[in-house]
Scaffold this motif. Structure first.
Motif, PDB file in Angstrom:
ATOM      1  N   ASN A 176      21.180  18.708  91.479  1.00 15.50           N
ATOM      2  CA  ASN A 176      19.876  18.943  90.869  1.00 15.50           C
ATOM      3  C   ASN A 176      19.393  17.633  90.250  1.00 15.50           C
ATOM      4  OD1 ASN A 176      17.728  19.672  89.079  1.00 15.50           O
ATOM      5  ND2 ASN A 176      18.488  21.774  89.011  1.00 15.50           N
ATOM      6  N   THR A 177      18.382  17.040  90.853  1.00 14.53           N
ATOM      7  CA  THR A 177      17.930  15.715  90.411  1.00 14.53           C
ATOM      8  C   THR A 177      17.392  15.720  88.983  1.00 14.53           C
ATOM      9  OG1 THR A 177      15.776  16.140  91.452  1.00 14.53           O
ATOM     10  CG2 THR A 177      17.414  14.941  92.751  1.00 14.53           C
ATOM     11  N   ARG A 178      16.937  16.858  88.535  1.00 13.49           N
ATOM     12  CA  ARG A 178      16.395  16.932  87.174  1.00 13.49           C
ATOM     13  C   ARG A 178      17.463  16.622  86.123  1.00 13.49           C
ATOM     14  NH1 ARG A 178      13.617  22.355  84.481  1.00 13.49           N
ATOM     15  NH2 ARG A 178      13.300  21.505  82.387  1.00 13.49           N
ATOM     16  N   PHE A 179      18.698  17.040  86.407  1.00 13.06           N
ATOM     17  CA  PHE A 179      19.760  16.923  85.409  1.00 13.06           C
ATOM     18  C   PHE A 179      20.789  15.855  85.737  1.00 13.06           C
ATOM     19  CE2 PHE A 179      18.472  21.494  85.312  1.00 13.06           C
ATOM     20  CZ  PHE A 179      17.839  21.457  84.080  1.00 13.06           C
ATOM     21  N   VAL A 180      20.574  15.098  86.802  1.00 17.73           N
ATOM     22  CA  VAL A 180      21.621  14.177  87.266  1.00 17.73           C
ATOM     23  C   VAL A 180      21.997  13.164  86.193  1.00 17.73           C
ATOM     24  CG1 VAL A 180      19.989  12.573  88.373  1.00 17.73           C
ATOM     25  CG2 VAL A 180      22.357  12.697  89.168  1.00 17.73           C
ATOM     26  N   SER A 181      21.032  12.659  85.440  1.00 19.74           N
ATOM     27  CA  SER A 181      21.329  11.636  84.436  1.00 19.74           C
ATOM     28  C   SER A 181      22.016  12.228  83.210  1.00 19.74           C
ATOM     29  CB  SER A 181      20.040  10.922  84.017  1.00 19.74           C
ATOM     30  OG  SER A 181      20.307   9.951  83.025  1.00 19.74           O
ATOM     31  N   VAL A 182      21.421  13.261  82.635  1.00 16.32           N
ATOM     32  CA  VAL A 182      21.997  13.849  81.422  1.00 16.32           C
ATOM     33  C   VAL A 182      23.351  14.481  81.692  1.00 16.32           C
ATOM     34  CG1 VAL A 182      20.872  16.111  81.668  1.00 16.32           C
ATOM     35  CG2 VAL A 182      21.477  15.267  79.394  1.00 16.32           C
ATOM     36  N   ASN A 183      23.559  14.969  82.916  1.00 19.73           N
ATOM     37  CA  ASN A 183      24.841  15.590  83.219  1.00 19.73           C
ATOM     38  C   ASN A 183      25.965  14.565  83.386  1.00 19.73           C
ATOM     39  OD1 ASN A 183      23.926  18.151  82.916  1.00 19.73           O
ATOM     40  ND2 ASN A 183      23.996  18.705  85.070  1.00 19.73           N
ATOM     41  N   GLU A 184      25.610  13.280  83.569  1.00 26.56           N
ATOM     42  CA  GLU A 184      26.638  12.252  83.504  1.00 26.56           C
ATOM     43  C   GLU A 184      27.226  12.203  82.090  1.00 26.56           C
ATOM     44  OE1 GLU A 184      28.163  10.020  85.767  1.00 26.56           O
ATOM     45  OE2 GLU A 184      27.366  11.605  87.039  1.00 26.56           O
ATOM     46  N   ASP A 185      26.368  12.391  81.091  1.00 26.16           N
ATOM     47  CA  ASP A 185      26.862  12.448  79.713  1.00 26.16           C
ATOM     48  C   ASP A 185      27.677  13.717  79.484  1.00 26.16           C
ATOM     49  OD1 ASP A 185      25.677  10.174  77.929  1.00 26.16           O
ATOM     50  OD2 ASP A 185      24.067  10.751  79.281  1.00 26.16           O
ATOM     51  N   LEU A 186      27.245  14.816  80.095  1.00 30.74           N
ATOM     52  CA  LEU A 186      28.008  16.051  79.965  1.00 30.74           C
ATOM     53  C   LEU A 186      29.380  15.920  80.618  1.00 30.74           C
ATOM     54  CD1 LEU A 186      28.094  18.956  78.981  1.00 30.74           C
ATOM     55  CD2 LEU A 186      26.946  19.656  81.102  1.00 30.74           C
ATOM     56  N   ARG A 187      29.454  15.242  81.773  1.00 28.89           N
ATOM     57  CA  ARG A 187      30.753  14.993  82.427  1.00 28.89           C
ATOM     58  C   ARG A 187      31.690  14.223  81.505  1.00 28.89           C
ATOM     59  NH1 ARG A 187      30.390  11.627  87.578  1.00 28.89           N
ATOM     60  NH2 ARG A 187      32.557  12.207  87.868  1.00 28.89           N
TER      61      ARG A 187
END
Length: 531
Positions: free
Chosen positions: A511-522
């Protein structure tokens, strides 16, 4: 009729036609059927029917091991390996490794190797490692990728050096480089740090390795920080030599090393990062990028020494650049930057002014309400002036646009009112999170995270599915800050929230919308996974 039941019925029919008798719950029954099947496809059907029968258990292991050892057709060996993968028994390691064909040249043999490696991975017995490491040099990518994945999952330190070679090999497909980098991160051996630092800036065939390398370095932890500090400070002579020979601008390491060090909360980097806020370069874009990444890293580390120099940078009128500085100040918290933000709110175009207003709303309290009213009152005239200079969207009715923007500024007052009501009371901010719109949620999360009130970590974690990316990032950062200060918080979240976080990452993958913030979640998930 289900597919598995159909396969079983076909196999049983074949056995009856062949005159086979016995109990389908015994390995002898299926062994007889396999041995009586002359064609490879028939033997495969028998193996698949056995798997679907629900009868397989550890009694079947000797028979399956024997069949694997004598089977000449790689397609059937693959089927037998899958059957052993269903049982996942340590006794299968030796027969499986013996069945590998490192010199496999045709597709069936290569796919058999892949199936065997996958089964060894499912078993997870480290005795398989010596047989798996040579497969990193296999002729086919099917086997190599599977071996890379399994060795990474096993955290096989014996594979580190060949994986480093594979990660940095310019002759293989970039996808294989990426998988090797990921495996090195999973293994977590400090020997990989120098190569991973280089791969931060490496590009091949239009592919960047930054995402995989930065995450792998984060997984390494302290050894990565040592290497990154040298890169940040320009003290790694070998790295600088490599960068020159590969056409890499040394400033790239000032940017990318800063980001990973910020993720690692490496306080040893603070002094150098503070200097980078004044970084200069003949290329304005490079200068801005280095400063922006330093600002972000300092904010993640909550380095209060950065507030004063960052306040001096918010006069920057480029909206993208100003956004980095304002965001950093918002994460750091406190009122010291408010005078600079007040001045910035009257300069630049609307988008730059709006960012300064947001900073005021995220850091101030009721004392800033008159300022907000003043800015709202001045906005229609500023919008009209903007529209005379440039025909921005909406400028066909400048008066209406000015009123709309003034209303947006005035709408920020609820954040100031909440700050007046809650002050430093984390529990009050948690209550404000319920049914909060994104900006209120963002401020509440940051206030709770900065408070150190570990008892509210669960409340923050429960909102990590927030769809607004700025609010989600604030929640991730806030949970991370609370985890850093308390092993008890980490343990509780590991038990209560980690499965939900993992599921969210899996559900939102791609999901391109969350790709950046989900790196922080990872990274938060990785932190919680650490003992």
């Amino acid at each position: 009729m289900t597919r598995s039941l159909t396969a079983l019925c076909i196999a049983l029919s074949f056995l009856m036609l062949a005159g086979c008798k016995g109990d389908p719950a015994t390995p002898e029954y299926w062994e007889s059927g396999i041995q009586q099947s002359r064609r490879a496809e028939d033997r495969i059907r028998m193996v698949e029917a056995m798997r679907s029968s629900g009868k397989m258990d550890e009694r079947f292991l000797p028979m399956l091991h024997g069949q694997l050892g004598t089977e000449r057709k790689p397609e059937v060996r693959a089927a037998l390996a899958r059957a052993l993968g269903d049982l996942k028994h340590a006794s299968s390691v030796e027969p499986l490794t013996k069945a590998l064909d490192p010199a496999a040249g045709d597709m069936p043999a290569q796919l058999a190797n892949k199936a065997i490696v996958a089964t060894l991975g499912a078993i997870g017995d480290r005795r398989a490692i010596p047989a798996l490491v040579p497969l990193l040099r296999a002729k086919d990518n099917y086997t190599r990728i599977e071996a890379v994945q399994v060795l990474g999952d096993m955290k096989a330190k014996e594979a580190v050096e060949p994986l480093i070679t594979l990660a940095t090999d310019d002759t293989v497909e970039p996808f294989l480089n990426k998988k090797a980098i990921e495996a090195l991160g999973d293994i977590g051996d400090g020997r990989a740090a120098p190569a991973l630092v280089r791969m931060l800036t490496k590009e091949r065939k239009g592919k960047s390795f930054y995402v995989e390398s930065s995450f792998a370095l984060y997984q390494l932890g302290a050894p990565a920080a040592d290497a990154l500090l040298q890169a940040l400070e320009g003290q790694d002579a070998d790295l600088l030599k490599w960068a020159r020979s590969n056409g890499v601008n040394p400033a790239s390491y000032a940017m990318k090393a800063a980001t990973v060090l910020g993720d690692l909360r490496e306080k040893r980097a603070v002094a150098t990062l503070l200097k980078q806020l004044a970084f200069t370069n003949t290329d304005p874009q490079i200068q801005a990028l280095v400063r922006m990444q330093a600002a972000d890293a300092l904010a993640r580390m909550r380095a209060q020494e950065a507030v004063k120099p960052l306040a001096g940078l918010v006069s920057e009128t480029d909206a993208t650049v100003r956004d980095s500085y304002v965001s950093a100040l918002v994460r750091l918290g406190g009122r010291d930057a408010l005078p600079a933000l007040e001045k910035a709110a009257g300069t630049g175009d609307w988008y730059a002014r709006e960012l300064a207003v947001k900073g005021i709303a995220m850091l101030g309290d009721a004392r800033e309400l008159p300022l907000l009213q003043k800015l709202a009152a001045a906005e229609p005239a500023r919008t009209a002036a903007d529209c005379k200079q440039a025909e921005d969207e909406g400028c066909d009715d400048a008066a209406a646009l000015g009123k709309q923007r003034a209303d947006q500024i005035a709408g920020q007052s609820k954040l100031l009112e909440a700050a007046q009501a809650c002050g430093g009371n984390a529990g009050c901010w948690v209550q404000r999170m319920e049914k909060a719109e994104p900006r209120m949620l963002e401020r509440a999360a940051l206030e709770v995270g900065r408070s150190g009130a570990a008892e509210h970590a669960g409340a923050l974690a429960s909102r990590l599915g927030e769809r607004d990316t700025e609010a989600r990032l604030a929640l991730v950062l806030a949970v991370g800050w609370l985890v850093e200060g308390s092993q008890d918080v980490a343990k509780k979240l590991r038990e209560a929230s980690l499965p939900t976080m993992r599921k969210q990452l899996a559900d939102e993958q791609g999901n391109t919308r969350f790709v950046s913030v989900n790196e922080d979640l990872r990274r938060l998930v990785t932190t919680l996974d650490r003992p």
